[in-house]
Design a protein around this motif. Structure first.
Motif, short mmCIF file in Angstrom:
data_model
loop_
_atom_site.label_atom_id
_atom_site.label_comp_id
_atom_site.label_asym_id
_atom_site.label_seq_id
_atom_site.Cartn_x
_atom_site.Cartn_y
_atom_site.Cartn_z
N PHE A 140 0.84 -1.19 0.00
CA PHE A 140 0.00 0.00 0.00
C PHE A 140 0.88 1.25 0.00
N ILE A 141 0.40 2.27 -0.69
CA ILE A 141 1.19 3.47 -0.96
C ILE A 141 0.55 4.67 -0.27
N GLN A 142 1.25 5.26 0.69
CA GLN A 142 0.78 6.48 1.36
C GLN A 142 1.44 7.69 0.70
N PRO A 143 0.67 8.49 -0.06
CA PRO A 143 1.26 9.59 -0.83
C PRO A 143 0.87 10.97 -0.30
N ASP A 144 1.55 11.97 -0.81
CA ASP A 144 1.08 13.36 -0.73
C ASP A 144 0.50 13.67 -2.10
N LEU A 176 -10.05 -7.02 5.05
CA LEU A 176 -10.87 -5.80 5.01
C LEU A 176 -9.94 -4.64 4.67
N ILE A 177 -10.32 -3.84 3.67
CA ILE A 177 -9.49 -2.72 3.22
C ILE A 177 -10.29 -1.43 3.32
N TYR A 178 -9.67 -0.40 3.88
CA TYR A 178 -10.24 0.96 3.84
C TYR A 178 -9.24 1.87 3.13
N VAL A 179 -9.69 2.48 2.03
CA VAL A 179 -8.89 3.51 1.37
C VAL A 179 -9.49 4.85 1.76
N ALA A 180 -8.65 5.86 2.03
CA ALA A 180 -9.17 7.06 2.69
C ALA A 180 -8.40 8.32 2.35
N ASN A 181 -9.07 9.46 2.62
CA ASN A 181 -8.46 10.77 2.83
C ASN A 181 -8.98 11.22 4.19
N TRP A 182 -8.32 10.78 5.25
CA TRP A 182 -8.80 10.99 6.62
C TRP A 182 -7.95 12.08 7.28
N CYS A 203 -6.91 -6.36 8.44
CA CYS A 203 -7.50 -5.06 8.13
C CYS A 203 -6.38 -4.10 7.73
N VAL A 204 -6.53 -3.51 6.56
CA VAL A 204 -5.56 -2.52 6.05
C VAL A 204 -6.27 -1.19 5.89
N GLY A 205 -5.69 -0.15 6.48
CA GLY A 205 -6.21 1.20 6.31
C GLY A 205 -5.16 2.05 5.62
N LEU A 206 -5.50 2.60 4.46
CA LEU A 206 -4.56 3.41 3.69
C LEU A 206 -5.05 4.86 3.61
N ASN A 207 -4.27 5.75 4.15
CA ASN A 207 -4.58 7.17 4.16
C ASN A 207 -3.54 7.93 3.33
N ASN A 215 -2.22 13.33 7.95
CA ASN A 215 -0.95 12.84 8.49
C ASN A 215 -0.83 11.32 8.43
N GLY A 216 -1.47 10.72 7.46
CA GLY A 216 -1.24 9.31 7.17
C GLY A 216 -1.75 8.34 8.21
N HIS A 217 -0.83 7.70 8.93
CA HIS A 217 -1.15 6.64 9.89
C HIS A 217 -1.70 5.41 9.18
N SER A 218 -1.27 5.18 7.94
CA SER A 218 -1.66 3.94 7.26
C SER A 218 -1.09 2.75 8.02
#
Length: 260
Positions: free
Chosen positions: A9-13, A162-168, A191-195, A207-210
């Motif tokens: 999973f890729i956490q980007p700006d 379970l996957i959550y893709v987000a802009n949190w 469970c994967v959360g990607l922010n 601020n991510g926290h993926s």
């Protein structure tokens, strides 16, 4: 059936409302991922950031971003998932694509539109949850605000991931951290959360926290990272099934149905 599933999973700006720049950004990051990876996860609205400017940014389903996803899935021989602003029949959707290596794909429209940001005034919420069968794994991909609604994610079908893709946003990241761990524990699934990280054009800071958790809520990746990064890890289905067999918590789950 594959007992192991190698994911990244890729956490980007993200670049604000610039689909071409974001596709270029992700092409570079995907190219750096190892060839062993079988599933690549991108954030919510990964071509634009979380924008309500759907009239100017929306694509048709069969348009440039889907073609880009298919091409990258083919090159990496990996499935890819993430959400995009889509227009269809005069409506706008925050639509997640799950694209398989052969170019076929599944769709999920974000069910819970974020009323605090008036997302519900622009985007139409989805009606059906998606369960993807990939390499013998059952995968449930959801989008951002869906995280706050545990009934929608409840593991009634014995999914594995379970996957959550987000802009949190940063100001509510404590909820992100707590709820992701809870979803893993209560559903006895990975469970994967990607922010994302950085600041968007509306002034919101992220601020991510993926993170990835196992079925008991143990973190599998580094906690609370706020920089741009790519994580690669291998998930073990047999280990998860052994935990379920030993603990048996899912056998005691309530039976219910959702009413529209």
């Amino acid at each position: 059936m594959s007992e192991k599933l190698n994911i990244a999973f890729i956490q980007p700006d993200l670049k604000w409302e610039d689909a071409e720049a974001n596709r270029k950004l992700f092409s570079e990051k995907i190219n750096e991922i190892s060839n062993e990876v079988e599933l690549i996860i991108l954030p919510e609205m990964f071509t634009t950031g979380f924008s309500m400017n759907a009239e100017n940014l929306a694509e048709e389903t069969e348009a440039e971003t889907l073609a880009w996803l298919r091409e990258n899935a083919r090159i990496k021989d990996s499935a890819i998932t993430g959400s995009v602003i889509i227009t269809e029949n005069g409506k706008y959707y925050n639509r997640l694509f799950f694209v398989f290596p052969d170019g076929s794909y599944k769709l999920y429209d974000k069910r819970h539109t974020f009323t605090l940001a008036k997302e519900d005034e622009t985007y139409t919420g989805g009606k059906e949850r998606l369960i993807v069968d990939y390499k013998g794994w059952k995968i449930c991909p959801l989008v951002c605000y869906d995280l706050r609604f545990p009934v929608w994610a409840r593991n009634t079908v014995d999914y594995d991931l379970l996957i959550y893709v987000a802009n949190w946003p940063q100001k509510r990241v404590e909820a992100w951290d707590a709820l992701l761990k809870a979803r893993a524990i209560e559903n006895m699934a990975y469970c994967v959360g990607l922010n994302r990280t950085g600041k968007d054009g509306d002034g919101y800071v992220y601020n991510g926290h993926s993170i990835a958790y196992d079925s008991l809520g143990k973190p599998l990746t580094e906690l609370n990272r706020e920089d741009e990064f790519t994580a690669e890890l291998s998930l073990d289905r047999q280990s998860m099934l052994e935990t379920r067999s030993k603990m048996k918590f899912l056998q005691d789950r309530d039976k219910f149905s959702l009413d529209e």
